[in-house]
Write an enzyme that holds these catalytic residues in place. Structure first.
Site, PDB file in Angstrom:
ATOM      1  N   PHE A  80      69.760  42.784  25.460  1.00  0.00           N
ATOM      2  CA  PHE A  80      68.882  42.416  24.780  1.00  0.00           C
ATOM      3  C   PHE A  80      68.960  43.325  22.904  1.00  0.00           C
ATOM      4  N   ASP A 102      81.115  40.133  28.718  1.00  0.00           N
ATOM      5  CA  ASP A 102      80.303  40.250  29.309  1.00  0.00           C
ATOM      6  C   ASP A 102      79.691  40.092  30.819  1.00  0.00           C
ATOM      7  N   LEU A 109      77.515  39.333  32.782  1.00  0.00           N
ATOM      8  CA  LEU A 109      76.261  38.487  32.812  1.00  0.00           C
ATOM      9  C   LEU A 109      76.065  39.260  34.407  1.00  0.00           C
ATOM     10  N   ASP A 128      83.777  41.781  33.752  1.00  0.00           N
ATOM     11  CA  ASP A 128      83.611  43.623  33.782  1.00  0.00           C
ATOM     12  C   ASP A 128      84.455  44.378  32.985  1.00  0.00           C
ATOM     13  N   ILE A 129      83.970  45.453  32.365  1.00  0.00           N
ATOM     14  CA  ILE A 129      84.750  46.503  31.826  1.00  0.00           C
ATOM     15  C   ILE A 129      85.107  47.958  32.454  1.00  0.00           C
ATOM     16  N   THR A 166      72.367  56.735  23.845  1.00  0.00           N
ATOM     17  CA  THR A 166      70.789  56.795  22.943  1.00  0.00           C
ATOM     18  C   THR A 166      70.309  58.136  23.187  1.00  0.00           C
ATOM     19  N   ASP A 167      69.377  58.247  22.593  1.00  0.00           N
ATOM     20  CA  ASP A 167      68.517  59.512  22.192  1.00  0.00           C
ATOM     21  C   ASP A 167      67.956  60.125  23.439  1.00  0.00           C
ATOM     22  N   GLU A 168      67.671  59.239  25.013  1.00  0.00           N
ATOM     23  CA  GLU A 168      68.165  60.464  25.938  1.00  0.00           C
ATOM     24  C   GLU A 168      68.934  61.349  26.480  1.00  0.00           C
ATOM     25  N   TYR A 176      70.835  58.142  34.667  1.00  0.00           N
ATOM     26  CA  TYR A 176      71.002  57.218  33.650  1.00  0.00           C
ATOM     27  C   TYR A 176      71.583  58.182  32.621  1.00  0.00           C
ATOM     28  N   SER A 198      74.534  59.972  32.801  1.00  0.00           N
ATOM     29  CA  SER A 198      75.925  59.269  32.394  1.00  0.00           C
ATOM     30  C   SER A 198      76.570  58.047  31.217  1.00  0.00           C
ATOM     31  N   LYS A 199      75.269  58.086  29.557  1.00  0.00           N
ATOM     32  CA  LYS A 199      75.424  57.855  28.617  1.00  0.00           C
ATOM     33  C   LYS A 199      75.804  58.774  28.315  1.00  0.00           C
ATOM     34  N   LYS A 217      61.740  46.813  31.458  1.00  0.00           N
ATOM     35  CA  LYS A 217      61.087  48.096  30.268  1.00  0.00           C
ATOM     36  C   LYS A 217      59.774  47.308  30.315  1.00  0.00           C
ATOM     37  N   TYR A 265      52.328  55.197  34.429  1.00  0.00           N
ATOM     38  CA  TYR A 265      53.036  55.994  35.083  1.00  0.00           C
ATOM     39  C   TYR A 265      52.351  57.224  35.306  1.00  0.00           C
TER      40      TYR A 265
HETATM   41  P1  NAD Z   1      70.926  45.785  28.239  1.00  0.00           P
HETATM   42  O1  NAD Z   1      70.384  46.213  30.163  1.00  0.00           O
HETATM   43  O2  NAD Z   1      69.457  44.544  28.068  1.00  0.00           O
HETATM   44  O3  NAD Z   1      71.854  44.793  28.542  1.00  0.00           O
HETATM   45  C1  NAD Z   1      73.097  45.220  29.088  1.00  0.00           C
HETATM   46  C2  NAD Z   1      74.049  44.774  28.888  1.00  0.00           C
HETATM   47  O4  NAD Z   1      75.499  44.893  29.511  1.00  0.00           O
HETATM   48  C3  NAD Z   1      73.982  43.015  29.715  1.00  0.00           C
HETATM   49  O5  NAD Z   1      74.218  42.159  29.224  1.00  0.00           O
HETATM   50  C4  NAD Z   1      75.076  43.011  30.588  1.00  0.00           C
HETATM   51  O6  NAD Z   1      75.607  42.008  31.481  1.00  0.00           O
HETATM   52  C5  NAD Z   1      75.859  43.872  30.400  1.00  0.00           C
HETATM   53  N1  NAD Z   1      76.745  44.814  30.750  1.00  0.00           N
HETATM   54  C6  NAD Z   1      76.015  45.679  31.851  1.00  0.00           C
HETATM   55  N2  NAD Z   1      77.341  45.943  33.320  1.00  0.00           N
HETATM   56  C7  NAD Z   1      78.578  45.227  32.462  1.00  0.00           C
HETATM   57  C8  NAD Z   1      79.707  45.656  33.196  1.00  0.00           C
HETATM   58  N3  NAD Z   1      80.239  46.617  33.523  1.00  0.00           N
HETATM   59  N4  NAD Z   1      81.011  44.975  32.413  1.00  0.00           N
HETATM   60  C9  NAD Z   1      80.104  44.078  30.897  1.00  0.00           C
HETATM   61  N5  NAD Z   1      78.897  44.352  31.091  1.00  0.00           N
HETATM   62  C10 NAD Z   1      78.532  44.485  31.500  1.00  0.00           C
HETATM   63  O7  NAD Z   1      70.735  46.861  27.693  1.00  0.00           O
HETATM   64  P2  NAD Z   1      70.689  47.315  26.011  1.00  0.00           P
HETATM   65  O8  NAD Z   1      68.655  47.495  26.782  1.00  0.00           O
HETATM   66  O9  NAD Z   1      70.840  46.169  25.214  1.00  0.00           O
HETATM   67  O10 NAD Z   1      71.173  48.421  25.541  1.00  0.00           O
HETATM   68  C11 NAD Z   1      72.000  48.246  24.948  1.00  0.00           C
HETATM   69  C12 NAD Z   1      73.154  49.715  24.900  1.00  0.00           C
HETATM   70  O11 NAD Z   1      71.964  50.051  24.137  1.00  0.00           O
HETATM   71  C13 NAD Z   1      73.124  50.130  26.021  1.00  0.00           C
HETATM   72  O12 NAD Z   1      74.141  51.317  25.840  1.00  0.00           O
HETATM   73  C14 NAD Z   1      71.932  51.562  26.214  1.00  0.00           C
HETATM   74  O13 NAD Z   1      72.159  52.481  26.977  1.00  0.00           O
HETATM   75  C15 NAD Z   1      71.522  51.259  25.349  1.00  0.00           C
HETATM   76  N6  NAD Z   1      70.469  51.986  24.301  1.00  0.00           N
HETATM   77  C16 NAD Z   1      69.790  51.399  24.679  1.00  0.00           C
HETATM   78  C17 NAD Z   1      67.964  51.668  24.052  1.00  0.00           C
HETATM   79  C18 NAD Z   1      67.284  50.582  24.709  1.00  0.00           C
HETATM   80  O14 NAD Z   1      66.262  50.650  24.352  1.00  0.00           O
HETATM   81  N7  NAD Z   1      67.163  49.175  25.634  1.00  0.00           N
HETATM   82  C19 NAD Z   1      68.387  52.553  23.320  1.00  0.00           C
HETATM   83  C20 NAD Z   1      69.093  53.125  23.130  1.00  0.00           C
HETATM   84  C21 NAD Z   1      70.361  52.446  23.240  1.00  0.00           C
HETATM   85  O1  DAU Z   2      65.503  56.328  24.325  1.00  0.00           O
HETATM   86  C1  DAU Z   2      66.310  55.210  24.366  1.00  0.00           C
HETATM   87  C2  DAU Z   2      65.438  54.335  25.745  1.00  0.00           C
HETATM   88  O2  DAU Z   2      64.469  53.576  26.098  1.00  0.00           O
HETATM   89  C3  DAU Z   2      67.134  53.586  26.065  1.00  0.00           C
HETATM   90  O3  DAU Z   2      68.695  54.496  26.710  1.00  0.00           O
HETATM   91  C4  DAU Z   2      66.719  52.926  28.321  1.00  0.00           C
HETATM   92  O4  DAU Z   2      68.193  52.389  28.085  1.00  0.00           O
HETATM   93  C5  DAU Z   2      65.435  52.098  27.568  1.00  0.00           C
HETATM   94  O5  DAU Z   2      64.946  51.469  28.887  1.00  0.00           O
HETATM   95  C6  DAU Z   2      64.209  53.458  27.071  1.00  0.00           C
HETATM   96  O6  DAU Z   2      64.606  54.242  28.647  1.00  0.00           O
HETATM   97  P1  DAU Z   2      63.159  54.376  28.485  1.00  0.00           P
HETATM   98  O7  DAU Z   2      62.719  54.821  29.994  1.00  0.00           O
HETATM   99  O8  DAU Z   2      61.729  55.363  27.782  1.00  0.00           O
HETATM  100  O9  DAU Z   2      61.943  52.995  28.759  1.00  0.00           O
HETATM  101  P2  DAU Z   2      60.797  52.245  30.053  1.00  0.00           P
HETATM  102  O10 DAU Z   2      60.450  50.759  29.194  1.00  0.00           O
HETATM  103  O11 DAU Z   2      61.736  52.081  30.693  1.00  0.00           O
HETATM  104  O12 DAU Z   2      59.434  53.004  29.602  1.00  0.00           O
HETATM  105  C7  DAU Z   2      58.670  53.696  28.483  1.00  0.00           C
HETATM  106  C8  DAU Z   2      57.763  54.614  28.794  1.00  0.00           C
HETATM  107  O13 DAU Z   2      56.613  53.755  30.154  1.00  0.00           O
HETATM  108  C9  DAU Z   2      58.306  55.676  29.859  1.00  0.00           C
HETATM  109  O14 DAU Z   2      56.942  56.805  29.776  1.00  0.00           O
HETATM  110  C10 DAU Z   2      57.797  54.969  31.486  1.00  0.00           C
HETATM  111  C11 DAU Z   2      56.669  54.341  30.843  1.00  0.00           C
HETATM  112  N1  DAU Z   2      56.495  52.960  32.131  1.00  0.00           N
HETATM  113  C12 DAU Z   2      57.667  51.947  31.876  1.00  0.00           C
HETATM  114  C13 DAU Z   2      57.377  51.578  33.303  1.00  0.00           C
HETATM  115  C14 DAU Z   2      58.582  50.299  33.695  1.00  0.00           C
HETATM  116  C15 DAU Z   2      55.660  53.064  32.882  1.00  0.00           C
HETATM  117  O15 DAU Z   2      54.359  53.951  32.268  1.00  0.00           O
HETATM  118  N2  DAU Z   2      55.294  51.631  33.391  1.00  0.00           N
HETATM  119  C16 DAU Z   2      56.749  51.225  33.706  1.00  0.00           C
HETATM  120  O16 DAU Z   2      55.946  50.431  34.359  1.00  0.00           O
END
Ligand code: NAD
Ligand code: DAU
Length: 351
Positions: free
Chosen positions: A13, A35, A37, A61-62, A132-134, A157, A160-161, A196, A214
């Site tokens: 994404f 990637d 994939l 694969d990393i 991530t902020d988590e 998650y 691990s981050k 998500k 949830y």
């Molecule tokens: P995503 O799950 O959409 O994409 C992850 C990508 O990494 C995929 O293309 C997957 O194929 C690839 N990948 C997974 N394992 C791999 C491996 N072993 N080797 C090579 N490639 C691999 O994730 P995203 O939401 O785009 O998040 C990207 C980064 O940003 C992550 O590090 C995540 O922790 C961070 N982040 C995400 C959010 C969010 O809201 N989505 C917010 C803050 C930070």
């Molecule tokens: O804060 C950054 C993080 O945001 C990223 O690091 C993560 O990769 C990303 O997945 C995201 O984590 P969250 O757990 O906050 O996102 P998610 O979209 O899974 O959930 C958002 C909120 O919605 C959370 O409070 C849980 C709730 N939720 C989620 C799902 C999937 C529901 O209520 N129902 C659902 O089915």
């Protein structure tokens, strides 16, 4: 080429938006997308740039340390922007091990390759780790996460981050590796996998399926449009100070239930359904284990020192996002066929 950049996780994404932004803006950079994939990686996300001469896709694969060394040797990367990760909290609760392998061990493999190939004089090189902020844990009703907030990860998650962040900092302090870390809040926008909250609910509304909220829906998240995150990464990559951390966020907090009701109203309008139809799909289900109550980011360091500001109001970004999913239903249908159905049944059947 002026710079040769390895972007990991570029078919996901956020990574796909980062790649498109860099490839279109910097024709004199070579952008290499590595990637694996997994289920979350999707090359159609990058169909519009796949033939650009400054872009190269490599499947890998990393977790394969030997491959990381060979790629550094062959492509002589000047920089890494590391996004590859397992990214979904619910999956990390269901099965944590993959999060340890990819997010921790995979990051160390990349750090080792960078350290080895950049040697003792890594001037001009950069290892940029996207996090991530988590990692900061969960907030009460008030307060914001700053770069000084102590780490307190609470899901497999986020743990691990957090581990990967610590290792990146350790390689800076111990070995002098030039690193930068950014910690961002929840992203939303086109191409997000429908596990998500926002894309999952858009998909369920279009299919008239229940919307699994949830707990009481009172948890709060701080939402940022994905392109604003990509621009922030570009800004930090070019202007950030080595060894520093930058928080990225939208100053845009929403209680889940308020956001869900807004989505329902927008979707009813766009799908020409009577107002209130989609709200009728809301179903309260068992809460996520260890569900963090509130995230909110203070991004004033990034704004004041590097001049980044989010470009979109949330209502505007949400409209753009919903429009994208409704105009790209083939993308949604493709990623929700097959394995997705099994994932969905396993994740939601007992809630
Ligand atoms: P995503 O799950 O959409 O994409 C992850 C990508 O990494 C995929 O293309 C997957 O194929 C690839 N990948 C997974 N394992 C791999 C491996 N072993 N080797 C090579 N490639 C691999 O994730 P995203 O939401 O785009 O998040 C990207 C980064 O940003 C992550 O590090 C995540 O922790 C961070 N982040 C995400 C959010 C969010 O809201 N989505 C917010 C803050 C930070
Ligand atoms: O804060 C950054 C993080 O945001 C990223 O690091 C993560 O990769 C990303 O997945 C995201 O984590 P969250 O757990 O906050 O996102 P998610 O979209 O899974 O959930 C958002 C909120 O919605 C959370 O409070 C849980 C709730 N939720 C989620 C799902 C999937 C529901 O209520 N129902 C659902 O089915």
């Amino acid at each position: 080429m002026k710079k040769r950049i390895l972007v990991t996780g570029g078919a996901g994404f956020i990574g796909s938006h980062v790649i498109r932004h860099l490839v279109n803006k910097y024709s004199d950079y070579l952008v290499v997308n590595l990637d694996k994939l997994t289920y979350a990686g999707n090359l159609t996300n990058l169909a519009d740039v796949e033939h650009n001469s400054n872009y190269l896709f490599l499947r890998g694969d990393i977790n394969d340390e030997g491959l990381m060394h060979r790629l550094f040797q062959e492509h002589r990367f000047d920089a890494v922007i590391h996004l590859a990760a397992e990214s979904h909290v619910d999956r990390s609760i269901a099965s944590p091990n993959e999060f340890v392998f990819t997010n921790i061990v995979g990051t160390v493999n990349l750090l080792n390759a960078a350290r080895h190939h950049w040697g003792d004089q890594p001037e001009g090189k950069l290892f940029y780790h996207v996090s991530t902020d988590e990692v900061y844990g969960s907030l009460g009703d008030t307060g914001l996460f700053t770069e000084e907030t102590p780490y307190d990860p609470r899901s497999p998650y986020s743990a691990s981050k957090a581990s990967s962040d610590h290792l990146v900092r350790a390689y800076h302090h111990t070995f002098g590796l030039p690193v930068i870390i950014s910690n961002c809040s929840n992203n939303y926008g086109p191409n997000q996998f429908p596990e998500k909250l926002i894309p999952l609910f858009i998909n369920n509304i279009r299919n008239n399926k229940p919307l699994p909220v949830y707990g009481k829906g009172e948890n709060v998240r701080d939402w940022l449009y994905v392109l604003d995150h990509a621009v922030a990464i570009d800004t930090i990559f070019h202007k950030g100070t080595v060894g520093e951390t930058y928080n990225i966020g939208g100053h845009n907090e929403w209680r889940n239930i308020d956001l869900i009701r807004l989505m329902c109203r927008v979707m009813d309008r766009k799908l020409h359904r009577p107002e209130g139809t989609s709200e009728g799909l809301i179903t309260y289900v068992t809460d996520r284990a260890g569900h963090d109550m509130r995230y909110a980011i203070d991004s004033s360091k990034l704004q004041q020192q590097l001049g980044w500001v989010p470009s979109l109001q949330f209502e505007e970004g949400l409209e753009l996002t919903i429009d994208w999913y409704l105009e790209n239903q083939q993308w949604l249908d493709a990623v929700t066929s097959g394995e997705y159905q099994q994932y969905y049944d396993n994740m939601y059947k007992d809630r």
